[in-house]
Design a protein around this motif. Structure first.
Motif, short mmCIF file in Angstrom:
data_model
loop_
_atom_site.label_atom_id
_atom_site.label_comp_id
_atom_site.label_asym_id
_atom_site.label_seq_id
_atom_site.Cartn_x
_atom_site.Cartn_y
_atom_site.Cartn_z
N ARG A 39 33.93 31.36 45.47
CA ARG A 39 32.91 31.62 46.50
C ARG A 39 31.64 32.16 45.87
O ARG A 39 30.53 31.84 46.31
N TRP A 40 31.77 33.00 44.82
CA TRP A 40 30.60 33.55 44.14
C TRP A 40 29.73 32.42 43.58
O TRP A 40 28.50 32.44 43.71
N PHE A 41 30.37 31.43 42.96
CA PHE A 41 29.59 30.32 42.40
C PHE A 41 28.84 29.57 43.49
O PHE A 41 27.65 29.25 43.33
N VAL A 42 29.50 29.29 44.58
CA VAL A 42 28.84 28.55 45.66
C VAL A 42 27.69 29.37 46.25
O VAL A 42 26.58 28.86 46.45
N ASP A 43 27.95 30.64 46.52
CA ASP A 43 26.92 31.49 47.12
C ASP A 43 25.69 31.59 46.23
O ASP A 43 24.55 31.56 46.72
N ASN A 44 25.91 31.72 44.93
CA ASN A 44 24.78 31.88 44.02
C ASN A 44 24.08 30.56 43.69
O ASN A 44 22.93 30.56 43.27
N ALA A 45 24.79 29.46 43.89
CA ALA A 45 24.16 28.16 43.70
C ALA A 45 23.31 27.78 44.91
O ALA A 45 22.39 26.95 44.80
N ALA A 69 40.35 29.34 38.72
CA ALA A 69 41.48 29.97 38.03
C ALA A 69 41.41 29.74 36.53
O ALA A 69 41.80 30.61 35.73
N THR A 70 40.92 28.58 36.13
CA THR A 70 40.78 28.29 34.70
C THR A 70 39.71 29.18 34.07
O THR A 70 39.88 29.66 32.94
N ILE A 71 38.63 29.40 34.78
CA ILE A 71 37.58 30.29 34.26
C ILE A 71 38.17 31.68 34.01
O ILE A 71 37.92 32.30 32.97
N VAL A 72 38.96 32.16 34.95
CA VAL A 72 39.58 33.48 34.80
C VAL A 72 40.50 33.50 33.59
O VAL A 72 40.47 34.42 32.76
N ASP A 73 41.34 32.47 33.45
CA ASP A 73 42.25 32.39 32.30
C ASP A 73 41.49 32.38 30.98
O ASP A 73 41.82 33.12 30.05
N LEU A 74 40.49 31.54 30.90
CA LEU A 74 39.74 31.40 29.65
C LEU A 74 38.95 32.66 29.33
O LEU A 74 38.78 33.02 28.16
N ALA A 75 38.45 33.33 30.36
CA ALA A 75 37.73 34.59 30.13
C ALA A 75 38.66 35.64 29.54
O ALA A 75 38.29 36.38 28.62
N ARG A 76 39.88 35.70 30.05
CA ARG A 76 40.85 36.66 29.52
C ARG A 76 41.22 36.31 28.08
O ARG A 76 41.31 37.18 27.22
N GLU A 77 41.43 35.03 27.82
CA GLU A 77 41.81 34.61 26.47
C GLU A 77 40.72 34.90 25.45
O GLU A 77 41.00 35.28 24.31
N SER A 78 39.48 34.72 25.85
CA SER A 78 38.36 34.86 24.92
C SER A 78 37.77 36.26 24.90
O SER A 78 36.92 36.57 24.07
N LEU A 135 32.55 38.25 33.99
CA LEU A 135 32.77 37.56 35.26
C LEU A 135 32.53 38.51 36.44
O LEU A 135 32.90 39.68 36.38
N PRO A 136 31.93 38.02 37.50
CA PRO A 136 31.69 38.89 38.66
C PRO A 136 32.98 39.35 39.34
O PRO A 136 33.00 40.38 40.01
N GLN A 184 37.68 34.49 45.21
CA GLN A 184 36.38 35.15 45.30
C GLN A 184 35.40 34.60 44.27
O GLN A 184 34.19 34.48 44.55
N LEU A 185 35.92 34.25 43.09
CA LEU A 185 35.04 33.70 42.06
C LEU A 185 34.47 32.35 42.48
O LEU A 185 33.28 32.08 42.29
#
Length: 386
Positions: free
Chosen positions: A69-75, A45-54, A59-60, A66-67
């Motif tokens: 899960r995306w990180f885990v799947d791609n790692a 949720a913080t990644i989403v917030d910071l992406a919007r602010e900046s 972001l996928p 879902q985000l």
């Protein structure tokens, strides 16, 4: 016999209490974390917030669940190089002082909530300069966040001590500059130095000037080694570069010959033969910052059942339990310990020993380490052991 020289307690031994070892009860246990990456532990949720602010557009998905899960799947790529690509998104949203301070604060908050009482969290300042911050400003923002988090955790009744490791990227050419940065902030919360990044083609000996500078200034340091590139990287890290600890160090097992048919989950490995490198690591009590889930994700080991953690613990290496990247592994210290308990039958006495191993290996002064061992860790496990 000192804790890290004792054998791991066999499962079901008499000194275990009626308190069951489970993911829930492990959250109550005082834990020590030496290997955790700040940019690998953000809340989705913080990644989403910071992406919007900046205004970061790449972001996928903007759905936090879902985000995550995306990180885990791609790692779960089975490759360190592919695993490291996931950091492009987290680093991208950590380019301002406010973002860095928030991420650092939340890191401390999350670790304290998981029962971590001491942590060393590392990050690479050189990756956070895209919007004009200086190296000093980057470090100052992170340290401010760590301080905020420690105050908040203490107020909430979950005190934690957090030290910072500044990391140089092993493929870049700024390691001496980052080493100087570590020394410059040593009175403000930086406790050590590290190099990280893809091991293949980037040997630690490329950074000898940085390690010479650190030794000249009596600064402690760890080196990522023995994860993807194998035993030669361990030899370089300890033999040429003088590492105090090994980040991962999993491939030291390549210098251990086990008896035929040995089960990695066994309680004894009598007859094992150690080579010169393995003997040196064990004899010098060089700590191994082992990260079980991450090692499976990057392909350093095939699966948890074949992870050498238990073998090395039974052979009296100084093993420690770590998270590496909590976001990419969807993990916590409690979860890592629970996985080890399930796989190898560990009980409370074992986890106390691993916590003491880690605390003894921390980069803070001896008296501070002993305060936490005698005043927090041992009393905490005494309650659980009974």
């Amino acid at each position: 016999m000192s804790p890290d020289s004792a054998y791991v307690t066999p499962a079901g031994s008499a000194d275990e209490s009626s308190v069951p070892v489970s993911p829930t009860t492990l959250g109550l246990a005082p834990k020590v974390l030496l290997h955790d990456h700040l940019d690998g532990g953000l809340r989705p949720a913080t990644i989403v917030d910071l992406a919007r602010e900046s205004g970061y557009p790449d972001l996928p998905t903007e759905d936090p669940v879902q985000l995550g899960r995306w990180f885990v799947d791609n790692a779960n790529a089975g490759s360190l190089v592919r695993y490291l690509r996931t950091f492009g998104h987290t680093v991208a949203v950590m380019q301002t002082a406010s973002a860095l301070r928030r991420v650092a604060f939340e890191c401390v908050e999350d670790l304290a909530a998981d029962g971590v009482v001491y942590a060393e969290v590392r990050f690479a300042p050189e990756l956070h300069l895209e919007k004009g911050l200086s190296l000093d400003e980057v470090v100052s923002a992170v340290l401010a966040g760590f301080a905020d988090g420690q105050r908040a955790a203490a107020a909430a009744g979950r005190p934690i001590v957090v030290g910072c490791l500044v990391t140089a990227m092993r493929h870049a050419a700024r390691s001496t500059e980052i080493a100087e940065l570590a020394v410059r902030f040593r009175r403000d919360g930086v406790v050590g130095f590290d190099i990280a990044g893809a091991e293949a083609g980037n040997p630690p000996t490329r950074h000898l000037d940085a390690f010479d500078y650190l030794r000249a200034n009596t600064m402690r340091y760890t080196i990522h080694a023995g994860e993807a590139f194998g035993l030669p990287s361990i030899t370089e890290a300890i033999g040429y570069c003088g590492a105090d600890r090994l980040g991962h160090g999993v491939r030291v097992i390549d210098d251990v010959v086990l008896p035929p048919g040995a089960d990695p989950a066994a309680t004894s490995f009598a007859g094992a033969q150690l080579g010169d490198v393995a003997n040196y690591v064990r004899d010098k009590r060089i700590p191994l910052e082992m990260c079980p889930s991450s090692n499976v994700q990057t392909g350093a080991v095939a699966n948890l059942a074949s992870h050498p953690f238990n073998i090395l613990a039974r052979l009296r290496f100084r093993v420690t339990v770590n998270t590496d990247n909590r976001l990419m592994g969807d993990t916590t210290m409690s979860r890592e310990c629970a996985l080890l308990a399930e796989q190898f039958g560990y009980g409370w006495a074992d986890f106390e020993r691993f916590a003491v191993n880690a605390m003894k290996s921390a980069f803070i002064p001896f008296d501070k380490r002993m305060e936490l061992i005698d005043g927090v860790i041992k009393p905490g496990y005494a309650v659980l052991i009974g």
